[in-house]
Design a protein around this motif. Structure first.
Motif, PDB file in Angstrom:
ATOM      1  N   SER A  94       0.806  -1.221   0.000  1.00 21.82           N
ATOM      2  CA  SER A  94       0.000   0.000   0.000  1.00 21.82           C
ATOM      3  C   SER A  94       0.838   1.270   0.000  1.00 21.82           C
ATOM      4  O   SER A  94       0.358   2.330  -0.384  1.00 21.82           O
ATOM      5  CB  SER A  94      -0.927   0.010   1.218  1.00 21.82           C
ATOM      6  OG  SER A  94      -0.171   0.162   2.414  1.00 21.82           O
ATOM      7  N   GLY A  95       2.069   1.182   0.479  1.00 18.13           N
ATOM      8  CA  GLY A  95       2.882   2.380   0.647  1.00 18.13           C
ATOM      9  C   GLY A  95       2.671   3.047   1.988  1.00 18.13           C
ATOM     10  O   GLY A  95       3.337   4.036   2.309  1.00 18.13           O
ATOM     11  N   ALA A  96       1.736   2.528   2.795  1.00 24.08           N
ATOM     12  CA  ALA A  96       1.501   3.106   4.118  1.00 24.08           C
ATOM     13  C   ALA A  96       2.713   2.925   5.026  1.00 24.08           C
ATOM     14  O   ALA A  96       2.975   3.756   5.896  1.00 24.08           O
ATOM     15  CB  ALA A  96       0.268   2.466   4.761  1.00 24.08           C
ATOM     16  N   MET A  97       3.435   1.819   4.825  1.00 23.23           N
ATOM     17  CA  MET A  97       4.686   1.599   5.546  1.00 23.23           C
ATOM     18  C   MET A  97       5.805   1.711   4.507  1.00 23.23           C
ATOM     19  O   MET A  97       5.997   0.810   3.696  1.00 23.23           O
ATOM     20  CB  MET A  97       4.672   0.237   6.244  1.00 23.23           C
ATOM     21  CG  MET A  97       3.544   0.106   7.268  1.00 23.23           C
ATOM     22  SD  MET A  97       3.472  -1.509   8.075  1.00 23.23           S
ATOM     23  CE  MET A  97       5.006  -1.482   9.004  1.00 23.23           C
ATOM     24  N   HIS A  98       6.514   2.806   4.545  1.00 27.71           N
ATOM     25  CA  HIS A  98       7.395   3.169   3.438  1.00 27.71           C
ATOM     26  C   HIS A  98       8.532   2.174   3.217  1.00 27.71           C
ATOM     27  O   HIS A  98       8.794   1.770   2.076  1.00 27.71           O
ATOM     28  CB  HIS A  98       7.979   4.562   3.673  1.00 27.71           C
ATOM     29  CG  HIS A  98       8.988   4.953   2.637  1.00 27.71           C
ATOM     30  ND1 HIS A  98       8.639   5.256   1.336  1.00 27.71           N
ATOM     31  CD2 HIS A  98      10.345   5.049   2.705  1.00 27.71           C
ATOM     32  CE1 HIS A  98       9.732   5.539   0.644  1.00 27.71           C
ATOM     33  NE2 HIS A  98      10.777   5.431   1.453  1.00 27.71           N
ATOM     34  N   ALA A  99       9.228   1.794   4.296  1.00 32.92           N
ATOM     35  CA  ALA A  99      10.437   0.989   4.131  1.00 32.92           C
ATOM     36  C   ALA A  99      10.168  -0.357   3.446  1.00 32.92           C
ATOM     37  O   ALA A  99      10.803  -0.686   2.437  1.00 32.92           O
ATOM     38  CB  ALA A  99      11.115   0.786   5.480  1.00 32.92           C
ATOM     39  N   PRO A 100       9.235  -1.195   3.949  1.00 33.56           N
ATOM     40  CA  PRO A 100       8.997  -2.474   3.261  1.00 33.56           C
ATOM     41  C   PRO A 100       8.442  -2.299   1.853  1.00 33.56           C
ATOM     42  O   PRO A 100       8.760  -3.083   0.957  1.00 33.56           O
ATOM     43  CB  PRO A 100       7.996  -3.193   4.178  1.00 33.56           C
ATOM     44  CG  PRO A 100       7.394  -2.134   5.025  1.00 33.56           C
ATOM     45  CD  PRO A 100       8.434  -1.075   5.187  1.00 33.56           C
ATOM     46  N   HIS A 101       7.633  -1.261   1.639  1.00 32.47           N
ATOM     47  CA  HIS A 101       7.084  -1.029   0.306  1.00 32.47           C
ATOM     48  C   HIS A 101       8.191  -0.670  -0.682  1.00 32.47           C
ATOM     49  O   HIS A 101       8.246  -1.207  -1.794  1.00 32.47           O
ATOM     50  CB  HIS A 101       6.053   0.097   0.355  1.00 32.47           C
ATOM     51  CG  HIS A 101       5.550   0.513  -0.996  1.00 32.47           C
ATOM     52  ND1 HIS A 101       4.728  -0.281  -1.759  1.00 32.47           N
ATOM     53  CD2 HIS A 101       5.782   1.645  -1.726  1.00 32.47           C
ATOM     54  CE1 HIS A 101       4.457   0.341  -2.902  1.00 32.47           C
ATOM     55  NE2 HIS A 101       5.074   1.499  -2.911  1.00 32.47           N
ATOM     56  N   ALA A 102       9.076   0.224  -0.284  1.00 34.12           N
ATOM     57  CA  ALA A 102      10.158   0.653  -1.167  1.00 34.12           C
ATOM     58  C   ALA A 102      11.079  -0.516  -1.511  1.00 34.12           C
ATOM     59  O   ALA A 102      11.530  -0.649  -2.655  1.00 34.12           O
ATOM     60  CB  ALA A 102      10.948   1.782  -0.507  1.00 34.12           C
TER      61      ALA A 102
END
Length: 377
Positions: A94-102
């Motif tokens: 979702s991008g709500a949690m930046h580090a794992p999404h990136a």
């Protein structure tokens, strides 16, 4: 509506009649309307059938199949898999949690030739989007595994929710269950994309030999009853209520302005009770049989009987009954209600028109006459 009116059957019929008369003032060119299953809409369709004698109103196929997936998504083991897929999307997609999404996106580009392929978000608006999301998640398995095993991922804070997500990604049983669910539902997802264009597939049976039901349900049942640490096992014979929306406010890097995925709402219609000794495959078949009745109508029967697709043609040859022929007769009669726009049958009675059609249909079935190989058709 703005003036306080209601969208009842009379309103729907009047609204549609005004638009239909603009392009069909003689009421000879309109023969088929597809509406959803709401009672007011269907009653409005009944009124239109009386005004336009050649019109038949049927249920929109995509809407019906979407309701089927809404039913399936409420089965307890499917709900359990959706819950876990939802968690993976919220953390990595979702991008709500930046580090794992990136980090997921970085790995995705490596696996997809520089193209960014992410996870899909399921929605509560039916249309089978939960199952599209599950198929994408299955495709992204290697990307997720590469993400959690990358050196950069060591620096990501891992709360309890993150740890459970990592356990799912690392668990082969989770992916076997996802694959089994995909096998159980794939053909109906594909059908939902084309159903309103190709009605000849509506009468195809959902045969047990198309799915290894016993093996597939064993894979799913084994996964959801195994559970992760601290999670309850799930009774696969039951339907379950939607859990409350998850609270992610304590997660690192969580942005409250971003939307996260929540589980679908309850269906509008009551559930069909499945015997408690029935397996998951039987439950899914029961859900399909409940909805399929809305897809079988004179037009879908005609499309099935007249299809030139080899597999559909052969299926009709082996399963056609007298009831199907009666449906064909009704269609022919309704499409030729006077004034008939078909100038090839001018001066002929409706009985003569029906006889001509049935003679040509038998030639079509036997591939003789004008339908013989090398014939004029």
């Amino acid at each position: 509506m703005a003036s306080g009116g209601t969208k009842d059957a009379a309103y729907i019929a009047k609204y549609m009649e005004e638009h239909m008369l603009k392009y069909d003032p003689n009421k000879t060119l309109t023969d088929l309307l597809l509406f959803d299953g709401a009672s007011s809409v269907q009653k409005g369709g009944d009124v239109l059938e009386a005004i336009f004698p050649r019109v038949t109103v049927i249920h929109g196929g995509e809407h019906v199949i979407s309701l089927f997936f809404d039913d399936v998504a409420k089965l307890a083991p499917i709900k359990a898999l959706i819950t876990r897929a939802c968690r993976l999307y919220n953390i990595f997609g979702s991008g709500a949690m930046h580090a794992p999404h990136a980090q997921l996106i970085a790995q995705s580009k490596l696996f997809n030739g520089g193209i960014e392929v992410g996870l899909l978000r399921g929605a509560s608006t039916r249309m089978a989007t939960w199952f599209y999301a599950l198929f994408r998640l299955l495709r992204m398995r290697v990307v997720l595994e590469a993400t959690i095993h990358h050196a950069n991922f060591r620096g990501v804070h891992k709360n309890d929710r993150m740890k459970k997500a990592i356990e799912d990604i690392s668990n082969p049983a989770f992916w076997r269950a996802m694959f089994s669910l995909s096998r159980l539902t794939w053909t109906k997802v594909a059908l939902g994309k084309t159903v309103d264009l190709f009605h000849d597939e509506m009468l195809f049976p959902l045969d047990d030999d198309e799915y290894d039901l016993e093996n597939e349900e064993e894979q799913i049942y084994g996964m959801v009853t195994e559970g992760n640490a601290g999670e309850e096992a799930v009774d696969y014979d039951s339907d379950v209520e939607d859990p409350p929306e998850a609270d992610y406010s304590n997660d690192d890097d969580f942005d409250e302005d971003d939307h996260v995925t929540v589980l679908p709402h309850a269906a509008e219609e009551p559930e069909v009770q499945v015997p408690t000794n029935a397996g998951l495959g039987s439950a899914i078949l029961s859900k399909w049989e409940k909805r399929q009745t809305k897809l079988i109508n004179d037009f879908s029967v005609a499309a099935w009987c007249l299809s030139v697709m080899p597999e559909v043609y052969d299926d009709c040859q082996s399963r056609m009954t007298g009831e199907h022929k009666l449906a064909l007769r009704r269609i022919v009669r309704k499409l030729h209600v006077p004034p008939c726009p078909n100038d090839q049958v001018l001066g002929k009675s409706i009985d003569e028109i029906e006889d001509i059609f049935l003679e040509e249909f038998e030639e079509f079935r036997s591939q003789s006459g004008i339908f013989a190989p090398g014939g004029n058709c």
